[in-house]
Design a protein around this motif. Sequence first.
Motif, mmCIF file in Angstrom:
data_model
loop_
_atom_site.group_PDB
_atom_site.id
_atom_site.type_symbol
_atom_site.label_atom_id
_atom_site.label_comp_id
_atom_site.label_asym_id
_atom_site.label_seq_id
_atom_site.Cartn_x
_atom_site.Cartn_y
_atom_site.Cartn_z
ATOM 1 N N ILE A 166 1.130 -2.104 -16.432
ATOM 2 C CA ILE A 166 -0.174 -1.504 -16.166
ATOM 3 C C ILE A 166 -0.348 -1.533 -14.650
ATOM 4 C CG2 ILE A 166 -2.657 -1.557 -16.584
ATOM 5 C CD1 ILE A 166 -1.037 -1.213 -19.125
ATOM 6 N N THR A 167 -0.608 -0.379 -14.056
ATOM 7 C CA THR A 167 -0.723 -0.269 -12.599
ATOM 8 C C THR A 167 -2.087 0.295 -12.240
ATOM 9 O OG1 THR A 167 1.658 0.161 -12.448
ATOM 10 C CG2 THR A 167 0.311 0.687 -10.512
ATOM 11 N N THR A 168 -2.754 -0.327 -11.275
ATOM 12 C CA THR A 168 -4.054 0.141 -10.801
ATOM 13 C C THR A 168 -3.944 0.549 -9.344
ATOM 14 O OG1 THR A 168 -5.185 -1.381 -12.301
ATOM 15 C CG2 THR A 168 -6.501 -0.440 -10.518
ATOM 16 N N VAL A 169 -4.464 1.730 -9.041
ATOM 17 C CA VAL A 169 -4.479 2.260 -7.678
ATOM 18 C C VAL A 169 -5.928 2.349 -7.225
ATOM 19 C CG1 VAL A 169 -3.811 4.170 -6.182
ATOM 20 C CG2 VAL A 169 -2.423 3.602 -8.193
ATOM 21 N N VAL A 170 -6.213 1.835 -6.035
ATOM 22 C CA VAL A 170 -7.577 1.805 -5.521
ATOM 23 C C VAL A 170 -7.614 2.538 -4.174
ATOM 24 C CG1 VAL A 170 -9.526 0.345 -4.859
ATOM 25 C CG2 VAL A 170 -7.944 -0.427 -6.636
ATOM 26 N N LEU A 171 -8.443 3.575 -4.100
ATOM 27 C CA LEU A 171 -8.663 4.319 -2.873
ATOM 28 C C LEU A 171 -10.095 4.066 -2.411
ATOM 29 C CD1 LEU A 171 -6.726 6.208 -4.843
ATOM 30 C CD2 LEU A 171 -6.900 7.771 -2.922
ATOM 31 N N GLU A 172 -10.234 3.559 -1.203
ATOM 32 C CA GLU A 172 -11.554 3.271 -0.635
ATOM 33 C C GLU A 172 -11.963 4.380 0.333
ATOM 34 O OE1 GLU A 172 -13.205 0.877 -1.846
ATOM 35 O OE2 GLU A 172 -11.874 -0.781 -2.399
ATOM 36 N N GLY A 173 -13.274 4.511 0.568
ATOM 37 C CA GLY A 173 -13.778 5.501 1.494
ATOM 38 C C GLY A 173 -13.628 6.922 1.001
ATOM 39 N N VAL A 174 -13.733 7.103 -0.302
ATOM 40 C CA VAL A 174 -13.531 8.428 -0.914
ATOM 41 C C VAL A 174 -14.884 9.052 -1.218
ATOM 42 C CG1 VAL A 174 -12.562 9.665 -2.891
ATOM 43 C CG2 VAL A 174 -11.349 7.687 -1.924
ATOM 44 N N THR A 175 -15.048 10.323 -0.879
ATOM 45 C CA THR A 175 -16.275 11.056 -1.190
ATOM 46 C C THR A 175 -15.934 12.365 -1.875
ATOM 47 O OG1 THR A 175 -16.275 12.077 1.001
ATOM 48 C CG2 THR A 175 -17.567 10.063 0.737
ATOM 49 N N ASP A 192 0.839 -1.191 0.000
ATOM 50 C CA ASP A 192 0.000 0.000 0.000
ATOM 51 C C ASP A 192 0.879 1.248 0.000
ATOM 52 O OD1 ASP A 192 -2.077 -1.748 0.131
ATOM 53 O OD2 ASP A 192 -2.782 -1.139 2.124
ATOM 54 N N ILE A 193 0.372 2.305 -0.615
ATOM 55 C CA ILE A 193 1.120 3.556 -0.661
ATOM 56 C C ILE A 193 0.375 4.624 0.138
ATOM 57 C CG2 ILE A 193 2.226 3.087 -2.863
ATOM 58 C CD1 ILE A 193 0.117 4.826 -4.206
ATOM 59 N N PRO A 194 1.091 5.591 0.712
ATOM 60 C CA PRO A 194 0.428 6.633 1.503
ATOM 61 C C PRO A 194 -0.345 7.613 0.626
ATOM 62 C CG PRO A 194 2.775 7.061 1.359
ATOM 63 C CD PRO A 194 2.559 5.711 0.746
ATOM 64 N N VAL A 195 -1.461 8.102 1.156
ATOM 65 C CA VAL A 195 -2.244 9.147 0.499
ATOM 66 C C VAL A 195 -2.058 10.431 1.296
ATOM 67 C CG1 VAL A 195 -4.531 9.874 -0.245
ATOM 68 C CG2 VAL A 195 -3.925 7.447 -0.304
ATOM 69 N N TYR A 196 -1.568 11.456 0.631
ATOM 70 C CA TYR A 196 -1.301 12.730 1.297
ATOM 71 C C TYR A 196 -2.456 13.700 1.073
ATOM 72 C CZ TYR A 196 3.359 10.668 1.192
ATOM 73 O OH TYR A 196 4.429 9.819 1.329
ATOM 74 N N ALA A 197 -2.381 14.833 1.714
ATOM 75 C CA ALA A 197 -3.457 15.821 1.613
ATOM 76 C C ALA A 197 -3.654 16.302 0.178
ATOM 77 C CB ALA A 197 -3.157 17.007 2.528
ATOM 78 N N ASN A 198 -2.581 16.322 -0.610
ATOM 79 C CA ASN A 198 -2.682 16.843 -1.977
ATOM 80 C C ASN A 198 -2.581 15.767 -3.047
ATOM 81 O OD1 ASN A 198 -0.016 16.264 -1.435
ATOM 82 N ND2 ASN A 198 0.790 17.985 -2.624
ATOM 83 N N GLY A 199 -2.490 14.492 -2.660
ATOM 84 C CA GLY A 199 -2.431 13.444 -3.666
ATOM 85 C C GLY A 199 -1.575 12.265 -3.263
ATOM 86 N N LEU A 200 -0.962 11.626 -4.261
ATOM 87 C CA LEU A 200 -0.144 10.437 -3.984
ATOM 88 C C LEU A 200 0.887 10.239 -5.076
ATOM 89 C CD1 LEU A 200 -1.610 8.468 -6.181
ATOM 90 C CD2 LEU A 200 -3.133 7.914 -4.321
ATOM 91 N N GLU A 201 1.863 9.360 -4.812
ATOM 92 C CA GLU A 201 2.885 8.985 -5.781
ATOM 93 C C GLU A 201 2.807 7.479 -5.999
ATOM 94 O OE1 GLU A 201 6.704 10.338 -4.562
ATOM 95 O OE2 GLU A 201 6.371 12.370 -5.336
ATOM 96 N N VAL A 202 2.685 7.079 -7.259
ATOM 97 C CA VAL A 202 2.473 5.674 -7.598
ATOM 98 C C VAL A 202 3.753 5.083 -8.183
ATOM 99 C CG1 VAL A 202 1.095 4.073 -8.963
ATOM 100 C CG2 VAL A 202 0.059 6.190 -8.097
ATOM 101 N N PRO A 203 4.220 3.938 -7.665
ATOM 102 C CA PRO A 203 5.390 3.279 -8.254
ATOM 103 C C PRO A 203 5.020 2.628 -9.586
ATOM 104 C CG PRO A 203 4.461 1.922 -6.511
ATOM 105 C CD PRO A 203 3.686 3.215 -6.499
ATOM 106 N N THR A 204 5.787 2.899 -10.622
ATOM 107 C CA THR A 204 5.516 2.328 -11.943
ATOM 108 C C THR A 204 6.728 1.551 -12.428
ATOM 109 O OG1 THR A 204 6.174 4.456 -12.899
ATOM 110 C CG2 THR A 204 3.815 4.042 -12.671
ATOM 111 N N ALA A 205 6.473 0.394 -12.997
ATOM 112 C CA ALA A 205 7.539 -0.441 -13.552
ATOM 113 C C ALA A 205 7.571 -0.272 -15.063
ATOM 114 C CB ALA A 205 7.293 -1.908 -13.195
ATOM 115 N N VAL A 206 8.707 -0.571 -15.672
ATOM 116 C CA VAL A 206 8.800 -0.487 -17.121
ATOM 117 C C VAL A 206 7.832 -1.489 -17.754
ATOM 118 C CG1 VAL A 206 10.708 -2.167 -17.220
ATOM 119 C CG2 VAL A 206 10.393 -0.508 -19.076
ATOM 120 N N ASN A 207 7.152 -1.049 -18.813
ATOM 121 C CA ASN A 207 6.236 -1.901 -19.571
ATOM 122 C C ASN A 207 5.177 -2.524 -18.660
ATOM 123 O OD1 ASN A 207 5.202 -3.076 -21.848
ATOM 124 N ND2 ASN A 207 6.692 -4.750 -21.942
#
Length: 269
Positions: free
Chosen positions: A256-265, A239-254
């Motif tokens: 497809i990455t999916t990020v899922v945030l729950e409890g979002v309104t 899991d990656i941290p979610v900050y007040a202004n967004g987030l940074e997602v780790p990406t690998a070469v070649n």
Amino acid sequence: MQEGSHFTNEKQAEIIKKVAASLKSKGLDGTVISAADDNSIDETVFNFNLYDQDTLDVIQQINTHSYNGSKMEELRTLAERHGKKLWMSEYGTGGSEPHSHEDMTSVQELAERIMFDLKIMQPSAWVYWQAVEDEGANNNWGFIHANFNGEEQYEMTKQYYGMAQFTKFIRPGATIIPTDGGRTLAAYDAERQRLVLVIRHELSAGTTAFELEGYTYGKSATAQVYQTSPDRNMEQLEDIPVYANGLEVPTAVNSITTVVLEGVTLQGN
């Protein structure tokens, strides 16, 4: 109508109206007519603009394939103007590599097509051509390769996991929301209070930053991350941290990455 069976526009209109009359005579009010399942988005726009009003009146849904064509926005506008539902009813890809269950070129082509269609054309359904293909065909089409000779043997391909990066997390009822880049698809599900980001990445490994304005994360201080790459099959990462202004997602070469945030309104809701 369907791309593999050619009819002139006049003959299409004749058949469509006869089918509509037959359905009505049998009381099949729940069965609707869609047209024209052209191979190209541009062909769909061209043909639909030639239908006479009587034909338009009995068509409830515009179907197009998206193997070719660039008039995605024009087709969306056309469907809205006529009050018709819009489906992308067929697409498939085999990539550019020799037969391999690990082929990532087909995954990247698939992800690119899904993203552009959903972001610009905005169909209410996106349908893949054929999920299971013959192993003996010696190509990379399909999500699952099986022997069509009676043997109960099959292999999951990279395309299977690439498609799952979208379909496992973006569920019916979600709304596609705008993003700045063409390599990212975002969807928000108000009922599930879920925000999903899908990123296709062909460059060197690193991180991709996202600003998440207009949303409240509640108790969700972290986001789940799933990735398909040459080394991973929709593997869940840390899991990656979610900050007040967004987030940074780790990406690998070649990848497809999916990020899922729950409890979002949405802010203000």
